[in-house]
Write an enzyme that holds these catalytic residues in place. Structure first.
Site, PDB file in Angstrom:
ATOM      1  N   GLY A  44       0.854  -1.181   0.000  1.00 35.92           N
ATOM      2  CA  GLY A  44       0.000   0.000   0.000  1.00 35.92           C
ATOM      3  C   GLY A  44       0.891   1.232   0.000  1.00 35.92           C
ATOM      4  O   GLY A  44       2.080   1.154  -0.322  1.00 35.92           O
ATOM      5  N   ALA A  46       2.256   2.929   2.370  1.00 37.20           N
ATOM      6  CA  ALA A  46       3.418   2.853   3.254  1.00 37.20           C
ATOM      7  C   ALA A  46       4.460   1.899   2.676  1.00 37.20           C
ATOM      8  O   ALA A  46       5.636   2.259   2.527  1.00 37.20           O
ATOM      9  CB  ALA A  46       2.997   2.417   4.654  1.00 37.20           C
ATOM     10  N   GLY A  47       4.049   0.690   2.349  1.00 27.97           N
ATOM     11  CA  GLY A  47       4.987  -0.328   1.876  1.00 27.97           C
ATOM     12  C   GLY A  47       5.633   0.046   0.554  1.00 27.97           C
ATOM     13  O   GLY A  47       6.853  -0.063   0.391  1.00 27.97           O
ATOM     14  N   HIS A 268     -16.483   5.064  10.791  1.00 30.11           N
ATOM     15  CA  HIS A 268     -16.647   6.196   9.878  1.00 30.11           C
ATOM     16  C   HIS A 268     -18.126   6.555   9.747  1.00 30.11           C
ATOM     17  O   HIS A 268     -18.956   5.691   9.496  1.00 30.11           O
ATOM     18  CB  HIS A 268     -16.066   5.829   8.513  1.00 30.11           C
ATOM     19  CG  HIS A 268     -15.822   7.010   7.637  1.00 30.11           C
ATOM     20  ND1 HIS A 268     -16.836   7.792   7.160  1.00 30.11           N
ATOM     21  CD2 HIS A 268     -14.678   7.553   7.173  1.00 30.11           C
ATOM     22  CE1 HIS A 268     -16.313   8.768   6.433  1.00 30.11           C
ATOM     23  NE2 HIS A 268     -15.007   8.646   6.423  1.00 30.11           N
ATOM     24  N   SER A 286     -17.011   9.187   0.962  1.00 28.45           N
ATOM     25  CA  SER A 286     -15.937  10.032   1.488  1.00 28.45           C
ATOM     26  C   SER A 286     -16.398  11.144   2.433  1.00 28.45           C
ATOM     27  O   SER A 286     -17.430  11.772   2.231  1.00 28.45           O
ATOM     28  CB  SER A 286     -15.198  10.671   0.334  1.00 28.45           C
ATOM     29  OG  SER A 286     -14.337  11.680   0.809  1.00 28.45           O
ATOM     30  N   ARG A 339     -14.697  12.262  12.952  1.00 31.48           N
ATOM     31  CA  ARG A 339     -15.499  11.084  12.642  1.00 31.48           C
ATOM     32  C   ARG A 339     -16.173  10.441  13.845  1.00 31.48           C
ATOM     33  O   ARG A 339     -17.324  10.036  13.780  1.00 31.48           O
ATOM     34  CB  ARG A 339     -14.603  10.050  11.955  1.00 31.48           C
ATOM     35  CG  ARG A 339     -14.172  10.536  10.600  1.00 31.48           C
ATOM     36  CD  ARG A 339     -13.175   9.623   9.951  1.00 31.48           C
ATOM     37  NE  ARG A 339     -12.867  10.128   8.615  1.00 31.48           N
ATOM     38  CZ  ARG A 339     -11.952   9.621   7.810  1.00 31.48           C
ATOM     39  NH1 ARG A 339     -11.228   8.595   8.215  1.00 31.48           N
ATOM     40  NH2 ARG A 339     -11.745  10.125   6.619  1.00 31.48           N
ATOM     41  N   HIS A 410     -14.074   1.221   9.961  1.00 34.34           N
ATOM     42  CA  HIS A 410     -13.300   1.797   8.861  1.00 34.34           C
ATOM     43  C   HIS A 410     -11.784   1.692   8.999  1.00 34.34           C
ATOM     44  O   HIS A 410     -11.072   1.409   8.043  1.00 34.34           O
ATOM     45  CB  HIS A 410     -13.687   3.271   8.738  1.00 34.34           C
ATOM     46  CG  HIS A 410     -12.970   4.006   7.662  1.00 34.34           C
ATOM     47  ND1 HIS A 410     -12.987   3.601   6.349  1.00 34.34           N
ATOM     48  CD2 HIS A 410     -12.195   5.143   7.685  1.00 34.34           C
ATOM     49  CE1 HIS A 410     -12.275   4.447   5.617  1.00 34.34           C
ATOM     50  NE2 HIS A 410     -11.775   5.371   6.400  1.00 34.34           N
ATOM     51  N   GLU A 434      -0.696   2.109   8.693  1.00 34.13           N
ATOM     52  CA  GLU A 434      -1.765   1.730   9.617  1.00 34.13           C
ATOM     53  C   GLU A 434      -1.335   0.599  10.550  1.00 34.13           C
ATOM     54  O   GLU A 434      -1.927   0.393  11.603  1.00 34.13           O
ATOM     55  CB  GLU A 434      -3.031   1.331   8.836  1.00 34.13           C
ATOM     56  CG  GLU A 434      -4.286   1.242   9.699  1.00 34.13           C
ATOM     57  CD  GLU A 434      -5.535   0.875   8.899  1.00 34.13           C
ATOM     58  OE1 GLU A 434      -5.497   0.936   7.655  1.00 34.13           O
ATOM     59  OE2 GLU A 434      -6.552   0.525   9.527  1.00 34.13           O
ATOM     60  N   LEU A 450      -3.390   8.774   4.621  1.00 33.20           N
ATOM     61  CA  LEU A 450      -2.507   8.803   3.458  1.00 33.20           C
ATOM     62  C   LEU A 450      -1.240   9.564   3.810  1.00 33.20           C
ATOM     63  O   LEU A 450      -0.135   9.174   3.449  1.00 33.20           O
ATOM     64  CB  LEU A 450      -3.224   9.464   2.269  1.00 33.20           C
ATOM     65  CG  LEU A 450      -4.550   8.837   1.844  1.00 33.20           C
ATOM     66  CD1 LEU A 450      -5.107   9.529   0.609  1.00 33.20           C
ATOM     67  CD2 LEU A 450      -4.381   7.355   1.561  1.00 33.20           C
TER      68      LEU A 450
END
Lengths: 647, 249
Positions: A44, A46-47, A268, A286, A339, A410, A434, A450
């Site tokens: 993702g 991060a990776g 969420h 969103s 949220r 979420h 995460e 993100l």
């Protein structure tokens, strides 16, 4: 410094900690990097960004992903945007303000120094993503556009329609591909990490299962980076992708990496409500929609009843009859409260009998006024793909009828405990994105996930990982014939064998759905001591049935989705127990962790800073012993810990 | 609702495939197509029969993992959606539904409805990126891009890499896929210096991976769940031609 946890937060003033720390970190010379092997699990944001950045430096990187391509990782689903403290709107934004918003958004349960660093590197992320070719939204003069997200009073969110995660991932995946072409990175697709190999207290490799051939493989490395995302799928129904799972996290926990704040999860507020019993996942709408959409339910129950029965249309409900409850309760932030606050408020109204769909568990998100003032074209440009997605799923056109929404599972703020260098309690095992716990406290603000993934991957880990590797220069790559490698791989084979031979007929999905329901009811939006403590017996019952009744037809030497699901389920069952234990022990309300016993007169969260201003890091002992709690006290030296108000 | 499902079964890349029929009852019209397949698989587990392998992940039309050929069309009868966004209310109660994998020479079947699309990754590895090292980017606002160009780039960049274009093309061409990436980048000033090399390297890799040539039929555009247009293919051809000319000089 409490107990055995040392967060290694550098000395110095808050705004200089990272700079000074970077100067003190050891580096590996370019001549030595080619001989150092790093494993990155997960592709993702991060990776992929970490693997690309480490590859650029010249390290040898092996990347593992469970999808058929790195581009499928769950980051792709992120819609709304990414925060940065650019202050392009001249609305008095700054690193300090982004830091404060994020810390307050997390209800003062995250680490001050980490959050400051996150805000500090946020601007470089935008610069780099633009350079990588992300088609961010722009104004007519060609400058970058912004929108607002919950929990802030400035406009600092950068976006690419409702597909920001997709566009950022394509950029990070592009950077990764470039390193693959250069020979620095090797990607292994359709591989699931099954175990971590620890030799003499250091992470030295992983065991994987090839999801096509079923082969159990051993991969050695000088360091292992976990970027495997969160564990929201414990709840069965969530907005996470179907294949997202907690197995790598749980296996590392079992090998000695402490698990921090497992009970901190995010629900969420704006998701498409649950409809049928065969539903497999929930779809997020969103948070950016709350820029222009107004959330409401009718003021009285009779009207709600008519709406539920379909004898009244929402457009027929007069303005005076509507309760824009977020605007009413939180005038300063209105529809853009964080949220956790918005989710609780929706549940509160629905519990009061004002829900508007058949199940009574939905509220309206209305664009009527926005379309009226800005025009349909403008709204379409901002949210077009989201409106289309909504219509495809529900068969309703949001331009004609307000969206129906309800909170859904979420994101998970908890994760593996890491120090300031993003290293877990196992030397040589790092966790980013995460998968770690450090930046979002008890509630994450929108558009910050993100930001954190790319901060960790592009700008933090590439500095801190070499500091660890420096001591490993000259160390040969571990031999995969080492007894610890063999033992770990044999254990995995045995585990698969044990699952395959249960040989009964209950689908894993059925049991997983039960687990999810249990967790949603008792470890969801609202928690209580009574509810939480009551779940252990039911959890045991599900675990027992899983061991005795699961059915996995077919062979483990080929693609076998049922086996994959069973392996994930076994880990969810273990993690669910830990999540409940953590939620039960924290006798206070903070962020998304709302304990009914601990609330203000107005029904808001009531923290107990005196007793619970700490990170709860849980150590795994063995299957017969309860996990042990270690506390990392949270010290706030640069800010005043205040009541978290959005009124 | 109830359906007869005619599903392609194939044990592995070299095994002989065949159609197998199943029946399914009590399907709610609001059930998604993949949820209907989940129901069938759970039914199979209860009968101790091997479940049907298919790729899927996000189930909201963005990851590009899912892709079934349903009743002769990639992603089924609806336009502009992926398989996971297809709902059973779209089908006639009691009808027979045929499911096949995304067939193409460059997409070998792995098992049942699952194919190997790694050739797409290889094409992007050949040049589908801007070669900028982390840390060397200038301030974001030093690069101005008109809204029109940014939007156009975004349109091209919406490709999810599902492979519907390849599966629908009678030539098995990946031109729309390659064109979407090349266009998304070539519409922006970033990475301009390597635009020529990019187009050339990606096209050569596409040929090498066994994809067919484009003969301007346009089925790819028809079947693309993300509305990527063949105008992008024209742009790719332009980039490629410029590239060849400059090579000759």
């Amino acid at each position: 410094m409490a107990g055995i946890l040392n967060a290694k937060i550098p000395e110095g003033p808050l705004d200089q900690k990272w700079t000074l720390h970077k100067e003190s970190l050891k580096t590996v010379s370019p001549a030595n990097r080619g001989g150092m092997h790093i494993i990155v699990v997960g592709t993702g944001l991060a990776g992929a960004s970490a693997a690309a950045a480490l590859g650029e430096q010249g390290f040898r990187v092996n990347v593992f992903c469970m999808g058929d391509s790195p581009r499928r990782a769950h980051s792709v689903s992120a819609q709304g945007g990414i925060n940065a403290a650019k202050n392009y709107r001249n609305d008095n934004d700054s690193v300090q303000r982004l830091f404060l918003d994020t810390l307050k958004g997390g209800d003062f349960r995250s680490r001050e120094a980490n959050v400051y660093r996150l805000a500090e590197v946020s601007n470089a992320i935008i610069d780099h993503c633009v350079a990588l070719g992300v088609p961010f939204a722009r104004d007519y003069a060609g400058y970058l556009d912004n929108r607002s997200f919950g929990g802030s009073q400035v406009s600092r969110t950068f976006y690419a329609r409702g597909q920001t995660g997709q566009q950022l991932l394509l950029a990070a995946y592009g950077a990764l591909n470039r390193q693959v072409a250069l020979g620095n990175v090797t990607v292994h697709c359709r591989h699931q990490m099954m175990d971590l190999v620890v030799i003499d207290g250091q992470a030295k490799g992983i065991i994987t299962r090839d999801m096509v051939t079923g082969r159990i493989e051993r991969y050695p490395a000088h360091a292992v980076v976990l970027a495997t995302g969160g564990y929201a799928n414990v709840y069965f129904l969530s907005t996470n992708s179907m294949n997202s799972n907690a197995s790598a996290l749980v296996q590392c926990w079992k090998k000695g990496a402490f698990f921090a704040n497992p009970g901190f999860v995010q629900i969420h507020p704006t998701c498409i409500p649950v409809h049928g019993t065969h539903q497999s996942k929930l779809t997020l709408m969103s948070e950016s929609l709350r820029n222009d959409g107004r959330i409401w339910v009718p003021k009285n129950k009779a009207t709600a009843e008519h709406l539920r029965e379909g004898t009244l249309k929402p457009s027929e409900v007069h303005e005076n009859e509507r309760d824009y409850y977020l605007e009413r309760r939180y005038p300063a932030y209105g529809n853009l409260v964080p949220r956790d606050v918005a989710s609780r408020a929706a549940k509160e109204r629905c519990d009061a009998g004002l829900g508007i769909n058949k199940t009574g568990k939905a509220v309206y998100l209305d664009f009527e006024k926005a379309v009226e003032t800005q025009g349909k074209a403008s709204i379409d440009r901002k949210y077009g793909n989201l409106f289309q997605m909504y219509e495809k799923i529900t068969d309703n056109n949001p331009y004609k009828e307000p969206m129906q929404i309800f909170p859904a599972m979420h994101y998970t703020m908890g994760g593996l405990w890491v120090d300031y260098n993003l290293m877990t309690t196992i030397r040589g095992l790092f966790a980013i994105g995460e998968a770690n716990f450090s930046d979002h406290g008890a509630n994450r603000l929108g558009a910050s996930a993100l930001m954190q993934c790319l901060a960790d991957g592009f700008f933090i880990l590439p500095y801190t990982l070499p500091d660890y590797l420096e001591a490993e220069i000259g160390e040969p790559l571990p031999d995969t014939a080492h007894p610890d490698f063999i033992q770990a791989s044999e254990k995995v084979k045995q585990r698969i064998h044990n699952l395959m031979r249960i040989g009964r007929r209950t689908p894993v999905d059925d049991l997983h759905r039960e687990l999810g329901k249990l967790m949603w009811e008792h470890a969801g939006i609202v928690r209580s001591a009574e509810g939480l403590s009551g779940t252990f017996i039911e959890l045991d019952a599900i675990r027992d049935r899983f061991r005795k009744e699961t059915g996995i037809p077919g062979s483990d030497k080929t693609v076998n989705k049922e086996l994959e699901k069973a392996l994930h389920m076994e880990d969810y069952l273990l993690l669910a127990g830990l999540m409940i234990k953590d939620a039960l022990h924290r006798e206070e309300s903070c962020g998304g962790h709302f304990r009914v016993e601990s609330q203000t007169k107005e029904g808001e969260t009531l923290r107990n800073d005196k007793e619970f201003q700490y990170v709860a890091a849980w150590e795994y002992k063995d299957s017969d012993t309860e996990p042990v709690l270690h506390k990392e006290p949270l010290v706030f030296s640069y800010i005043n810990v205040t009541e978290r108000k959005y009124k | 609702m109830h359906f007869t499902l005619k599903i392609w079964r194939q044990a592995g890349p070299r095994a002989k495939g065949y159609f197998e029929k199943f029946t399914i009852d009590n399907v709610d019209s609001d059930t998604s197509f993949l949820e209907m397949l989940d129901m069938l698989n759970n039914q199979l587990v209860k009968e101790n029969r091997e479940s049907i392998a298919f790729d899927h992940d996000c189930r909201e039309g963005i990851c590009g993992a899912c892709g079934l050929y349903i009743n002769g069309r990639a992603h089924g009868p609806d336009d502009d959606v992926t398989t996971c966004q297809l709902y059973m209310r779209r089908f006639k109660n009691g009808s027979e539904i045929t499911m096949e994998p995304f067939r193409s020479g460059a997409f070998p079947v792995i098992k049942d409805l699952m194919v190997n699309r790694s050739a797409f990754d290889k094409i992007l590895q050949a040049g589908g990126f801007v070669s900028v090292n982390t840390g060397s980017a200038p301030e974001a606002h030093t690069t101005l891009i008109s809204r029109e160009k940014a939007e156009e780039s975004m349109d091209a960049s919406s490709c999810i890499g599902c492979g519907a274009c390849v599966a629908s093309c009678k030539n098995g061409s990946a031109m729309l896929f390659v064109a979407s990436r090349v266009s998304a980048l070539s519409l922006l000033p970033q990475g301009k210096p390597e635009a020529c090399r990019r187009a050339r390297a990606m096209v050569l890799k596409m040929d090498e991976m066994g994809f067919g040539s484009c003969t301007n039929i346009g089925t790819c555009q028809m079947e693309c769940p993300k509305n990527i247009t063949v105008a992008n293919i024209a742009r790719l051809n332009r980039e490629f031609l410029y590239c060849k000319r400059s090579d000759l000089q």
